[in-house]
Design an enzyme around this catalytic site. Structure first.
Site, PDB file in Angstrom:
ATOM      1  CB  CYS A 310      36.137  37.569  37.556  1.00  0.00           C
ATOM      2  SG  CYS A 310      34.659  37.313  36.365  1.00  0.00           S
ATOM      3  CG  HIS A 358      34.385  33.977  39.029  1.00  0.00           C
ATOM      4  ND1 HIS A 358      34.590  35.095  39.388  1.00  0.00           N
ATOM      5  CD2 HIS A 358      35.662  33.280  39.528  1.00  0.00           C
ATOM      6  CE1 HIS A 358      35.664  35.397  39.938  1.00  0.00           C
ATOM      7  NE2 HIS A 358      36.373  34.470  40.056  1.00  0.00           N
ATOM      8  CG  HIS A 370      39.994  34.403  41.080  1.00  0.00           C
ATOM      9  ND1 HIS A 370      38.846  34.110  41.667  1.00  0.00           N
ATOM     10  CD2 HIS A 370      40.733  34.380  42.608  1.00  0.00           C
ATOM     11  CE1 HIS A 370      38.513  33.759  42.953  1.00  0.00           C
ATOM     12  NE2 HIS A 370      39.743  33.818  43.325  1.00  0.00           N
TER      13      HIS A 370
END
Length: 395
Positions: A310, A358, A370
């Site tokens: 990420c 994240h 993402h």
């Protein structure tokens, strides 16, 4: 003479009844114990799909946290390796310079020996620590200015070299610690992902289909929430424009104030906002880069170009716009300006979970691009699919 007493008759009376009762109870207990001993042990109940999903999500989340720890340790290790390399190179250069200085002192000592000078002076020039002799004025008075400078230079270089050696040793120890952390976090990530795969492998085809349906339902709820946000933002933008037009009609000639106010942040890239055309241009490059990575797999610790985690994706995307971001989510969240979710603009970074493990790139209408998790590819998803921590505008 025979006895006339009647013989006593023994009949089963109340005394024997308890014995029979106890014996029966004992036999029954033994039989029950025997049956229990021979019976198969009770099997643990199989977890429900909801429990499996919750456990798998938790393992993926833990793996995400461990991935950020791995990224931090890897970055630290790389910096320390370079630092140690530079220090060792510096020590080597200083050692060479120190040897040359020692050789120069040796020539002075040899010259004094040939001319019959006192041996103490030669000892001074060749000593490992000339400072020990500096208090002896009768020796120092016999040295020329050039010789004195050579001694001073040698002493200064010797002290500097020792200092650099100590610094290099300290950095080597720190590097060893970072390398141990790197190995530990790598093992932790692999273990968490392995546990998640094991749980999923035990599901039947029917269970996997039902689990996918549960996941789809979760995605649908997040999508509806994002769409609702988009509607609210569109309504707010329309209201703002109407108010602006009304103000211009009442005060003609004052000009538009578009782009100078705080803006509502529609998230579509069409609102006025305070981000300005400069940010919009950078954001466009960021989003274009992220879109070009769609379909590439999530791989923990990866920074491209073939796969990403990420924070590796967000770092690479903003690099394409000329902005350098740190490696981990924990450091990326500190860069730029924090804005409210309602004021998010395309290009902003959306961080998730209380532990900030994240991150995704906002593209408007409550959606982001993402790199989600192992087994998934870079994709578009609602920002409400996970609990939002904060939104940050990097530039």
């Amino acid at each position: 003479m025979a006895s006339h007493r009647k013989p006593r008759t023994r009949t089963a009376g109340p005394r024997t009844a308890p014995v029979v009762g106890i014996t029966t109870a004992a036999l029954t207990s033994i039989a029950l114990l025997s049956q229990s001993a021979n019976a198969a042990p009770a099997q643990p109940s199989k977890p429900s799909l909801e429990e499996v999903q919750k456990k798998v999500d938790s393992l993926y989340h833990q793996a995400g946290v461990a991935t950020q720890q791995y990224n931090a340790a890897k970055e630290s290790t790389a910096k320390q390796q370079k630092r140690v390399g530079d220090l060792l190179d510096d020590v080597a250069r200083r050692a060479e310079k120190l040897n040359k200085a020692r050789q120069e002192l040796g020539t002075f000592a040899a010259a004094q020996y040939r001319t019959g000078a006192v041996s103490d002076t030669a000892t001074l020039l060749l000593a490992d620590n000339p400072q020990d002799y500096f208090d002896q004025d009768q020796l120092m008075s016999r040295l020329t200015s050039r010789q004195k400078k050579a001694v001073d230079d040698y002493q200064a270089e010797q002290a500097a070299t020792a200092k650099k050696r100590t610094e290099a040793a300290r950095n080597l120890q720190s590097l060893t610690t970072s390398q141990a952390t790197l190995r530990s976090t790598k093992k932790d990530v692999q273990q968490k992902l392995g546990n998640a795969r094991e749980l999923l492998s035990k599901l039947t085809a029917e269970e996997k289909a039902r689990l996918a349906a549960i996941e789809k339902k979760k995605e649908e709820a997040a999508r509806k929430k994002a769409e609702e946000l988009a509607r609210q933002q569109a309504a707010a933008e329309a209201k703002r424009k109407a108010a602006e037009e009304a103000r211009q009609k009442q005060n003609p000639g004052t000009g538009s104030s578009t782009g100078s106010g705080t803006g509502t942040g529609t998230g579509t890239g069409t609102g006025s906002g305070s981000t300005g055309s400069g940010y919009a241009a950078k954001a466009a490059k960021v989003i274009a880069f992220a879109q070009a990575q769609m379909g590439k797999p999530y791989v923990w610790g990866a920074t491209g170009p073939d796969s990403y985690d990420c924070s590796g994706l967000t770092q690479a995307a903003w690099r394409a716009a000329g902005i350098s971001l740190p490696r981990t989510t924990w450091d990326q969240v500190k860069v730029g300006t924090t804005v409210t979710t309602a004021n998010a603009q395309p290009g902003d970074l959306v961080f998730f979970y209380n532990d900030i493990s994240h991150v995704g790139i906002y593209i408007g209408d409550g959606k982001m691009i993402h790199a989600p998790k192992p087994g998934a590819s870079v994709r578009v998803e609602s920002i409400y699919y996970m609990p939002i921590h904060s939104v940050v505008r990097p530039a």
